[in-house]
Design a protein around this motif. Structure first.
Motif, mmCIF file in Angstrom:
data_model
loop_
_atom_site.group_PDB
_atom_site.id
_atom_site.type_symbol
_atom_site.label_atom_id
_atom_site.label_comp_id
_atom_site.label_asym_id
_atom_site.label_seq_id
_atom_site.Cartn_x
_atom_site.Cartn_y
_atom_site.Cartn_z
ATOM 1 N N SER A 276 0.841 -1.200 0.000
ATOM 2 C CA SER A 276 0.000 0.000 0.000
ATOM 3 C C SER A 276 0.875 1.248 0.000
ATOM 4 O O SER A 276 1.780 1.380 0.830
ATOM 5 C CB SER A 276 -0.903 -0.004 1.235
ATOM 6 O OG SER A 276 -1.780 1.097 1.222
ATOM 7 N N ASP A 375 -1.772 -10.027 5.009
ATOM 8 C CA ASP A 375 -3.110 -9.973 5.610
ATOM 9 C C ASP A 375 -3.337 -8.679 6.387
ATOM 10 O O ASP A 375 -3.881 -8.675 7.505
ATOM 11 C CB ASP A 375 -3.347 -11.189 6.525
ATOM 12 C CG ASP A 375 -3.298 -12.512 5.764
ATOM 13 O OD1 ASP A 375 -3.688 -12.515 4.581
ATOM 14 O OD2 ASP A 375 -2.857 -13.514 6.350
ATOM 15 N N ASP A 377 -4.944 -4.629 6.392
ATOM 16 C CA ASP A 377 -6.096 -3.901 5.855
ATOM 17 C C ASP A 377 -5.631 -2.547 5.334
ATOM 18 O O ASP A 377 -5.379 -1.624 6.120
ATOM 19 C CB ASP A 377 -7.141 -3.717 6.954
ATOM 20 C CG ASP A 377 -8.416 -3.038 6.456
ATOM 21 O OD1 ASP A 377 -8.412 -2.521 5.316
ATOM 22 O OD2 ASP A 377 -9.404 -3.018 7.207
ATOM 23 N N GLU A 380 -7.925 0.594 6.350
ATOM 24 C CA GLU A 380 -7.734 1.062 7.719
ATOM 25 C C GLU A 380 -6.385 1.767 7.876
ATOM 26 O O GLU A 380 -6.268 2.762 8.597
ATOM 27 C CB GLU A 380 -7.834 -0.119 8.684
ATOM 28 C CG GLU A 380 -7.716 0.263 10.153
ATOM 29 C CD GLU A 380 -8.798 1.228 10.599
ATOM 30 O OE1 GLU A 380 -8.538 2.005 11.548
ATOM 31 O OE2 GLU A 380 -9.904 1.207 10.023
#
Length: 443
Positions: A276, A375, A377, A380
């Protein structure tokens, strides 16, 4: 507010194909790295492999071994004036490569680095250290930096909180690097990555490692090698005479500032791996950022990049996380904070990158962080980071108010004065001593 810096003209370089080719092999697992080296020798017995044993480095002694496909060519003990990696590079590694290139001009070279040596240090030495008054690149074409990763042990290394001293393999008494730090830097500097062997957890986990490496070093060419059955000729075609090394490419801390990709935004999990990218123009509030440092890295394998704090608007702050530890340090001034007559002394690529994204209000200041984990998010994560940026009301207060914020990072990122007072080449790539975030805790 100064105007945008002028973009420099592109430099043109030429290759000298007559020079012997040098392939640099690095990796933290010598058995896997040596297996690749021996495979390359099997494919071309005329190649010369250079290795240095640093077991007694702190005593000022290293062992140098040179071999070809036919056997050992040299096996010598070398006494150094000082027992450190940089001295080994200057006093023996580079002179040995130069000597071999002169005495064997038709033989290519492979340099296998000891497990604790980072390839970026070798690249810097090749550029800046002279042998007989000239850089070794006058005699040798540095073809590629190849990092070999052992599939069986990679995750253990990336998750480890051990430092080299705890493992008993530090390169010097003051070598405080973490195991994970060394491994990620070997991976990220490489232009070619070889995943050697299979994960002991099975085929899915091996696929997961492949994805993870591609997220950590998307700029590299990736290969997987089973390890039990290797086609030497095919591997040599993949790793030698590739012309992949680009000496102008900056190290990982300076990549984003100079306009290179820091990572890829892949929020959809692939084998569980998420990458990300977080980018923003407005500054972080220092206290809010400090409060979430542990939270945002809790499930990460690697995060890296640079940022700016409202309370320290002149400073580019480096961000590096690996092995459970976050380091933050100064990367120097933002261009917008420098007098305009100083811009010409900043690296060309840095000025070009700033010009392309210059903002009338923020100048070249921005946030650029990459997070890689399993894993996690990403939604978030972005929500948490965005909550640390200044609000509209805080932005309206202005820079003088920001500088007065309570700042847990105060004094952690000192700025030098050289950019302000005198020409300093490549100031954008100079990094002050890293500051561990634990040192940034309020008293």
């Amino acid at each position: 507010m100064p105007s945008s810096p002028q973009a420099p003209a592109a430099a043109v370089t030429a290759d000298a194909d007559a020079r012997p080719s040098l392939t640099v092999l690095s990796g933290f697992w010598p058995a896997a790295t040596f297996a690749v080296a021996v495979t390359l020798l099997a494919a071309d017995p005329s190649v010369l492999l250079v290795r240095h044993d640093l077991t007694r480095l702190r005593d000022g002694v290293v062992r140098r071994v040179v071999r070809s496909g036919a056997g050992t060519v040299e096996d010598e003990q070398v006494d150094l004036r000082h027992g450190c990696v940089s001295c080994t590079l200057r006093e023996d590694v580079l002179p040995t490569l130069t000597r071999l290139a002169r005495s064997n001009p038709r033989h290519d070279l492979i340099l296998m680095l000891p497990e604790v040596v980072e390839p970026e240090a070798v690249a810097a030495a090749c550029t800046h250290c002279l042998v007989d008054g000239a850089p070794i690149t006058d005699l040798i074409h540095v073809d590629s930096y190849v990092t070999v990763v052992d599939a069986e042990h990679l995750i253990d290394a990336l998750a480890s909180t051990d430092d080299l001293a705890a493992l008993g393999i530090q390169a010097a008494d003051d070598d405080h690097r973490g195991w994970a730090d060394v491994v990620v830097r070997q991976i990220e500097y490489a232009d070619t990555l070889v995943l050697w062997g299979q994960s002991r957890e099975g085929a899915f986990d091996t696929s997961r490692l492949t994805v993870l490496l591609k997220r950590m070093a998307p700029w590299a060419v990736h290969f997987g090698v089973d390890g039990d059955l290797v086609d030497a000729t095919a591997l040599a075609r993949q790793l030698r005479h590739t012309h992949r090394h680009r000496p102008e490419t900056p190290g990982i801390l300076a990549r984003g500032l100079q306009g290179y990709a820091l990572g890829t935004h892949e929020p959809e999990a692939d084998c569980g791996v998420v990458s990300s990218v977080f980018r923003a123009r407005r500054p972080f509030h220092p206290q809010r950022l400090h409060d979430i440092l542990e939270e945002v890295n809790a499930e990460m394998i690697r995060s890296r990049g640079h940022l700016w704090l409202a309370s320290q608007p002149d400073t580019v702050v480096a961000w590096e996380f690996a092995g459970g530890g976050l380091s933050m340090g100064s990367l120097g001034h933002w261009l917008v904070s420098l007098p305009q007559d100083r811009w010409e002394y900043v690296g060309d690529q840095r000025r070009l990158a700033a010009a392309l994204e210059w903002d009338p209000y923020y100048g070249d200041r921005h946030q650029h962080l990459v997070f890689i984990g399993i894993d996690v998010d990403p939604v978030e994560l972005h929500r948490t980071l965005a909550g640390c940026l200044l609000t509209d009301a805080e932005l309206a207060d202005g820079e003088e108010t920001w500088r007065g914020y309570q700042d847990p990072f105060a004094g952690c990122f000192p700025l030098g004065t050289e950019e302000l007072t005198a020409p300093a080449p490549d100031t954008d790539t100079d990094t002050d001593t890293d500051t561990d975030t634990e040192g940034a805790q309020p008293a």
